[in-house]
Design an enzyme around this catalytic site. Structure first.
Site, PDB file in Angstrom:
ATOM      1  NE  ARG A 150       7.880  21.675   7.819  1.00 15.70           N
ATOM      2  CZ  ARG A 150       8.041  20.861   6.442  1.00 15.70           C
ATOM      3  NH1 ARG A 150       7.496  21.483   5.467  1.00 15.70           N
ATOM      4  NH2 ARG A 150       8.299  19.684   6.423  1.00 15.70           N
ATOM      5  CD1 TRP A 204       7.760  22.352  -0.715  1.00 12.89           C
ATOM      6  CD2 TRP A 204       6.393  21.937   1.219  1.00 12.89           C
ATOM      7  NE1 TRP A 204       6.981  21.197  -1.104  1.00 12.89           N
ATOM      8  CE2 TRP A 204       6.169  20.853   0.285  1.00 12.89           C
ATOM      9  CE3 TRP A 204       6.130  21.651   2.359  1.00 12.89           C
ATOM     10  CZ2 TRP A 204       5.258  19.959   0.202  1.00 12.89           C
ATOM     11  CZ3 TRP A 204       4.913  20.468   2.566  1.00 12.89           C
ATOM     12  CH2 TRP A 204       4.538  19.850   1.593  1.00 12.89           C
ATOM     13  CB  THR A 205       7.507  28.078   4.778  1.00 11.33           C
ATOM     14  OG1 THR A 205       6.949  27.478   5.632  1.00 11.33           O
ATOM     15  CG2 THR A 205       6.545  28.594   3.522  1.00 11.33           C
ATOM     16  CD  GLU A 206      10.661  22.605   4.947  1.00 14.63           C
ATOM     17  OE1 GLU A 206      10.317  23.504   3.965  1.00 14.63           O
ATOM     18  OE2 GLU A 206      10.712  21.481   4.932  1.00 14.63           O
ATOM     19  CG  ASP A 247       4.381  14.062   2.785  1.00 11.46           C
ATOM     20  OD1 ASP A 247       3.411  14.153   3.549  1.00 11.46           O
ATOM     21  OD2 ASP A 247       5.201  14.984   2.689  1.00 11.46           O
ATOM     22  CD  GLU A 248       9.539  13.847   2.570  1.00  9.46           C
ATOM     23  OE1 GLU A 248      10.611  13.746   1.823  1.00  9.46           O
ATOM     24  OE2 GLU A 248       8.985  14.825   3.143  1.00  9.46           O
ATOM     25  CG  ASP A 272       5.211  19.012   7.976  1.00 16.25           C
ATOM     26  OD1 ASP A 272       6.073  18.215   8.462  1.00 16.25           O
ATOM     27  OD2 ASP A 272       5.226  19.041   6.822  1.00 16.25           O
ATOM     28  CE1 TYR A 328       7.056  19.971  -4.541  1.00 19.86           C
ATOM     29  CE2 TYR A 328       8.718  19.679  -2.993  1.00 19.86           C
ATOM     30  CZ  TYR A 328       7.681  19.112  -3.517  1.00 19.86           C
ATOM     31  OH  TYR A 328       6.707  18.236  -2.805  1.00 19.86           O
ATOM     32  CG  HIS A 370       6.010  15.303   7.217  1.00 23.98           C
ATOM     33  ND1 HIS A 370       7.386  16.232   7.222  1.00 23.98           N
ATOM     34  CD2 HIS A 370       6.053  14.561   6.044  1.00 23.98           C
ATOM     35  CE1 HIS A 370       7.669  15.875   6.188  1.00 23.98           C
ATOM     36  NE2 HIS A 370       7.430  15.209   5.441  1.00 23.98           N
ATOM     37  CG  ASP A 391      10.868  24.306  -1.199  1.00 27.86           C
ATOM     38  OD1 ASP A 391      10.287  24.017  -2.485  1.00 27.86           O
ATOM     39  OD2 ASP A 391      11.493  23.776  -0.515  1.00 27.86           O
TER      40      ASP A 391
HETATM   41  C1  ACM Z   1       6.823  16.612   0.159  1.00 28.48           C
HETATM   42  O1  ACM Z   1       7.539  17.430  -0.515  1.00 28.48           O
HETATM   43  N1  ACM Z   1       7.096  15.926   1.039  1.00 28.48           N
HETATM   44  C2  ACM Z   1       5.448  16.356  -0.353  1.00 28.48           C
END
Ligand code: ACM
Ligand code: ZN
Length: 473
Positions: free
Chosen positions: A103, A395-397, A262-263, A132, A356, A199, A358
């Site tokens: 990100r 996480w860097t969004e 994931d996701e 990602d 987390y 992703h 972030d």
């Molecule tokens: C994640 O936060 N999607 C691993």
């Protein structure tokens, strides 16, 4: 004497104070002799400080390194160091920090600063999230468009606000290797992550034929979960994954490899003739099982290269994965990771609500990060023994520069480090020791959040929860 503490973070597991103290300036962590005694635990050490001299006995090289880290912190926290015997070893073998550069990237120099900081806290894993939806950051010789197209996006979203400034970049193989070597000198293993099959918007933007619909899409700009994922019904997609893994394995020599998982929404797979055909051919009933088969194939590929595969907890949903993988728990309402541990699988704990980085301090106050118990409810005795550690992702969004990274990460990562190392917890003592630790972080070029940000009041917490919920697509 009884309320005496050592200014070391994470706090050592056993300390016996003896008489008197020595002057910090007479102690030089680098020149204290160290002997290896393999009867001591892995990464463990005994540090003896007396007026007559200081010595280190360590279970291995990492243990000797950690003894010196303790000594460095002691010397950095005052003019005198109390005489004592420290017998110390980590609570968990895996103590990690995850850096998302897909990100937003940061410079190699800044990553070295982060490595110095995590090593000072006796953390031993840098999990590097390199790909990602919003960007691909590692050149792969057979697929040049991953960088030409996949490393660039047209803009970014911060919360709901669009910033139309194009963003892009990547690390050269030499730079990646430089970080691996820098970390190795500090007993930190770099674990690369190739996040598949979800992703992967950036890879599909570069090579649309990797997807089920084969349509041109753009590298992602928004935060959230994208529907287009790799089409695992096509042989060329497996070949793509293997080629990329092969190239990554040449850069990252460590024992572990993270493959995401994931996701990964199954909508496209349900509509895709190739994915449906693959399910028929393999006798698979559900799309989850198709992901399970995909994970298994990758884990086998990596095992042949001497590597152990790590997956986010969604990688367990198929029910097909055994101890060939390590699971990383982040958001797991079905408790797949807990059941996996209870049955014998190794699990890394990164519960989002507690780890987390972030998240705003309103959503994850420092005190909550500190109080987190990774040996959580639902784990039986066997399950507890299978929790191999803790890890906190950044996480860097929403983290667009290094100042913000430092603000979000510190001091909450210090709480995670103590959780990973120390058997006992003492939040008040932790705060006292943080007072000495913050200047040591600053000396590394890291500016943590100020104390008034660490634990916002209830009103502020509620506001921040509402705000943050609006960010996702
Ligand atoms: C994640 O936060 N999607 C691993
Ligand atoms: Zn497909």
């Amino acid at each position: 004497m009884s309320n005496q503490i050592l200014h070391i973070l994470p706090y050592p597991n056993k300390v016996r104070f003896t008489e008197s103290s020595v002057l910090s300036k007479t102690l030089d962590a680098d020149s204290v002799p160290a002997k290896i005694d393999s009867a001591l635990p892995k990464e463990g050490y005994r540090l003896t400080i007396t007026p007559q001299g200081t010595e280190i006995l360590a279970g291995d090289d990492a243990g000797a390194f950690y003894a010196r880290q303790s000594l460095r912190q002691l010397c950095g926290s005052g003019t005198e160091v109390p005489c004592c015997v420290i017998e110390d070893a980590p609570r968990f073998p895996h103590r990690g920090f995850m850096l998302d550069v897909a990100r937003h990237m940061t410079t190699i120099e800044n990553i070295k600063r982060l490595a110095d900081a995590i090593a000072l806290m006796k953390m031993n894993v840098l999990h590097w999230h390199l790909t990602d939806d919003q960007g691909w950051r590692v050149p792969v010789e057979k697929y040049p468009r991953l960088i030409e197209i996949g490393s660039k996006r047209q803009g970014s979203y911060f919360g709901q606000q669009k910033d139309g400034t194009p963003y892009g970049g990547y690390y050269t193989h030499d730079e990646l290797r430089e970080i691996v070597a820098y970390c190795a000198e500090r007993h930190i293993t770099v674990i690369p992550e190739l996040d598949v099959p979800g992703h992967t918007t950036c890879a599909i933007a570069a090579y649309p034929d990797l997807s089920c619909r084969q349509e041109q899409i753009e590298v992602g700009t928004k935060q959230g979960v994208y529907k287009d994922i790799l089409c695992v019904g096509r042989d060329k997609v497996m070949q793509f994954v293997y080629d990329v893994l092969e190239e990554f394995c040449g850069i990252f020599p460590g024992e572990y490899f993270h493959i995401g998982g994931d996701e990964a929404p199954k909508k496209r797979w349900k509509e895709c003739p190739q994915c449906q055909q693959r399910m028929k051919d393999e006798g698979l009933d559900t799309e989850q099982q198709l992901q399970g088969r995909f994970n298994k194939q990758i884990a086998e590929f990596l095992a042949k290269r001497g590597k152990k595969t790590i997956v986010w907890n969604e990688g367990l949903y198929s029910g097909q994965m055994g101890s060939e993988v390590i699971a990383q728990r982040w958001f797991d309402p079905g408790r797949f990771a807990i059941r996996f541990a209870n049955k014998g699988g190794n699990v890394i704990m990164s519960d989002d609500r507690f780890s987390y980085l972030d998240y705003t301090y309103g959503r994850l106050p420092l005190k909550k990060a500190y109080r987190y118990n990774p040996l959580r409810a639902g784990l039986n005795k066997r399950g507890k023994a299978n929790i191999i550690g803790v890890e906190a992702p950044a996480w860097t969004e929403q983290i667009r520069n290094f100042d913000r990274m430092c603000y979000q990460t510190f001091p909450r990562l210090c709480a995670v480090a103590e959780n990973g190392w120390s058997q006992r917890k003492d939040y008040k003592g932790f705060l006292v020791r943080l007072g000495d630790f913050v200047p040591q972080l600053r000396a590394l070029g890291i500016t943590p959040a100020k104390a008034d940000a660490w634990n916002p009041n209830a009103k502020r917490r509620a506001q921040e929860m509402v705000e943050q919920a609006k960010w996702f697509i």
